[in-house]
Design an enzyme around this catalytic site. Structure first.
Site, short mmCIF file in Angstrom:
data_model
loop_
_atom_site.label_atom_id
_atom_site.label_comp_id
_atom_site.label_asym_id
_atom_site.label_seq_id
_atom_site.Cartn_x
_atom_site.Cartn_y
_atom_site.Cartn_z
N GLY A 100 -1.04 -17.23 -6.39
CA GLY A 100 -1.65 -17.73 -5.16
C GLY A 100 -0.42 -18.07 -4.27
O GLY A 100 0.56 -18.04 -4.45
N HIS A 155 -24.02 14.31 2.48
CA HIS A 155 -23.68 15.03 1.20
C HIS A 155 -22.59 16.16 1.32
O HIS A 155 -22.85 17.03 2.07
CB HIS A 155 -25.15 15.55 0.56
CG HIS A 155 -24.86 16.16 -0.71
ND1 HIS A 155 -24.65 15.68 -1.94
CD2 HIS A 155 -24.62 17.58 -0.98
CE1 HIS A 155 -24.72 16.57 -2.86
NE2 HIS A 155 -24.56 17.76 -2.39
N LYS A 188 0.85 -1.24 0.06
CA LYS A 188 -0.02 0.03 0.09
C LYS A 188 0.88 1.34 -0.08
O LYS A 188 0.47 2.28 -0.54
CB LYS A 188 -1.02 -0.02 1.11
CG LYS A 188 -1.77 -1.11 1.36
CD LYS A 188 -2.58 -1.48 0.00
CE LYS A 188 -3.01 -2.83 0.03
NZ LYS A 188 -1.90 -3.99 -0.25
N MET A 229 -7.56 -15.95 2.12
CA MET A 229 -6.39 -15.77 2.85
C MET A 229 -6.04 -14.15 2.86
O MET A 229 -5.33 -13.52 2.07
CB MET A 229 -5.27 -16.27 1.94
CG MET A 229 -5.35 -17.87 2.12
SD MET A 229 -4.13 -18.79 1.28
CE MET A 229 -4.51 -20.51 1.66
#
Length: 479
Positions: free
Chosen positions: A285, A458, A59, A331
């Site tokens: 994976g 809003h 990130k 996971m």
């Protein structure tokens, strides 16, 4: 300090947790809070893969890419920026610094909660015994090699990248996510094998930083666990950014050169195609870390590289539990953390709610972001539900337009008979932050009526969540 050196000891605990990743350290803290004498055995680094080599550092990289993207599009916001560039080493350094800061924080939290950290590699034996071989270079004065006993043993050893024959990583030309996070220089061209969250996030990062990126997926759609409509939108956006995508395609061969790789692709029509790239990322994976733990000798049941456990983390062997990636999909770090809490609360006799995997959100931090929870439209129909589906596009939202992010979609899936929210699926700016609203709604067993009567502020992106619900019942206002 050598591998077999360290502070040798023997102690008895109520709970011993093998692995200090998100599941392990959270379970340890909750265990200590419940008054149980607790220890964590960790071989390398507190925080596990997520904090050190996964969720957090990726990130940080993606944030750098996001800022770079906005800088290169400054004129779209009435701004000007000159001589825009980047320093690959500085980007990596920032990412590693973020991880280091949080790693230190985990150690502090464990110490604060009086959790013992045992540095080393564990092997389980009969009678709740855990034999530990000391880690290389453990912290000075730390607990290490020795035999420990625990009334309850929780295995939280995580997972590692899956390796396919012919795609074996070599750390130089063929990378896993470990190498992809610390490039010495940005490659000019890149092949990403696998289009799950890991593959797509790296494809997005490297494309934003200027690399020519190709993604290969063996299944018919990218982001295979996501709703098909969302995945289709994502593919169009990625291709618009210049990412080349091949679905129903296999990488059958990699020929390595001095500083490049030539890949042979088998396309869905059976034809083959070759392409040469600077680097390859294998993102096919992960597989659970179950080896060397003594599980087979104790008779602990495993399946397809993971430990079989019930919704409370119990294995088939009394006193042995498993949580997180090693206990199977999804996971995700947040799934591991929640499993850890459920597991120790069950051990302490607190009768927690069992894990409901349908209510675990998934987030992919590419550009645009993708987030979801619950059943996709197809899975809901396959499960026998008559559904009502609502959609609201970002182009109809004032905040999205003001942000310069008008492309995206919020999609909701309801049970037509009961109004139960079955699933929510999003693509667009900040949807990884929005999805939790629907997660809370599903956990509270909220109906469409409850959501319709909720007031959303809003101007916010969250208004699209409201409009999507309204649209499912023919009541949308702004589209």
């Amino acid at each position: 300090m050598t591998k077999n050196e360290g502070k040798k000891t023997m102690s008895q605990y109520d709970v011993i947790i093998i692995g200090g990743g998100p599941g392990g350290y959270v379970a340890a803290i909750r265990s200590a809070q419940l008054g149980l004498k607790t220890a964590v055995v960790e071989a390398k680094h507190l925080g596990g893969i997520c904090l050190n080599w996964g969720c957090i550092p990726t990130k940080a990289l993606l944030r750098s890419a996001e800022i770079y993207h906005y800088m290169t599009h400054a004129k779209d916001y009435g701004l000007s920026a000159e001589k825009i560039g980047f320093d690959a080493a500085a980007i990596v350094k920032r990412s590693r610094g973020v991880s280091a800061q949080l790693n230190t924080g985990v150690g502090f939290l464990l110490k604060k909660n009086k959790v013992d950290v045992i540095w080393g590699t564990a092997k389980l034996a009969k009678g709740g015994k855990v034999d530990v071989v000391a880690a290389d270079n453990p912290p000075k004065g730390a607990l290490g090699a020795g035999s420990y006993t625990g009334k309850n043993i929780i295995v939280a050893t995580g997972a590692r990248p899956r390796v396919l024959p012919g795609l074996e990583p070599d750390k130089k030309l063929v990378w896993t996510y470990f190498e992809a996070m610390v490039p010495e220089a940005m490659p000019k061209s890149l092949l990403v094998v696998g289009s799950g969250a890991i593959g797509i996030e790296f494809a997005s990062f490297y494309r934003t930083m200027g690399a020519e990126v190709t993604v290969v997926e063996v299944l018919p759609q990218i982001l295979p666990v996501e709703d098909a409509e969302i995945a289709t939108m994502a593919q169009k956006r990625f291709e618009k950014q210049g990412i080349k995508i091949f679905t129903e395609t296999k990488v059958t061969k990699l020929d390595k050169g001095a500083n490049s790789v030539t890949a042979t692709l088998e396309l869905k029509d059976g034809k083959t195609q070759t392409m040469t790239v600077d680097r390859v990322i294998s993102a096919v994976g992960v597989v659970g870390n179950i080896e060397g733990l003594g599980l087979e000798e104790l008779g602990v049941k495993t399946d397809r590289g993971c430990i079989v456990a019930d919704p409370y983390g119990k294995t088939n062997v009394p006193g042995i539990y498993a949580i997180g990636d090693v206990a199977g999909p999804p996971m995700l770090a947040h799934k591991a953390e929640h499993e850890g809490v459920i597991c120790v609360e069950a051990i302490a006799g607190k009768h927690p709610h069992a894990m409901d995997k349908l209510k675990i959100p998934g987030c992919t931090y590419c550009h645009p972001q993708v987030a979801s929870v619950g059943l996709t439209e197809k899975k809901a129909k396959d499960a026998g539900y008559e559904v009502k589906v609502g959609r609201f596009p970002f182009i109809g939202n004032g905040k999205a337009i003001a942000l310069g992010e008008p492309e995206g979609l919020v999609k909701t899936v309801f049970d037509a008979k009961t109004g139960q929210l079955l699933g929510a699926h999003m693509i667009g700016a900040e949807v990884t932050e929005l999805i939790q609203g629907f997660v809370v709604a599903m956990n509270l067993e909220t109906t469409e009526e409850d959501l319709m009567h909720t007031v959303f502020p809003h101007p916010t992106l969250s208004e699209m969540m409201h409009e999507s619900v309204l649209d499912a019942y023919g009541r949308a206002i702004h589209v």
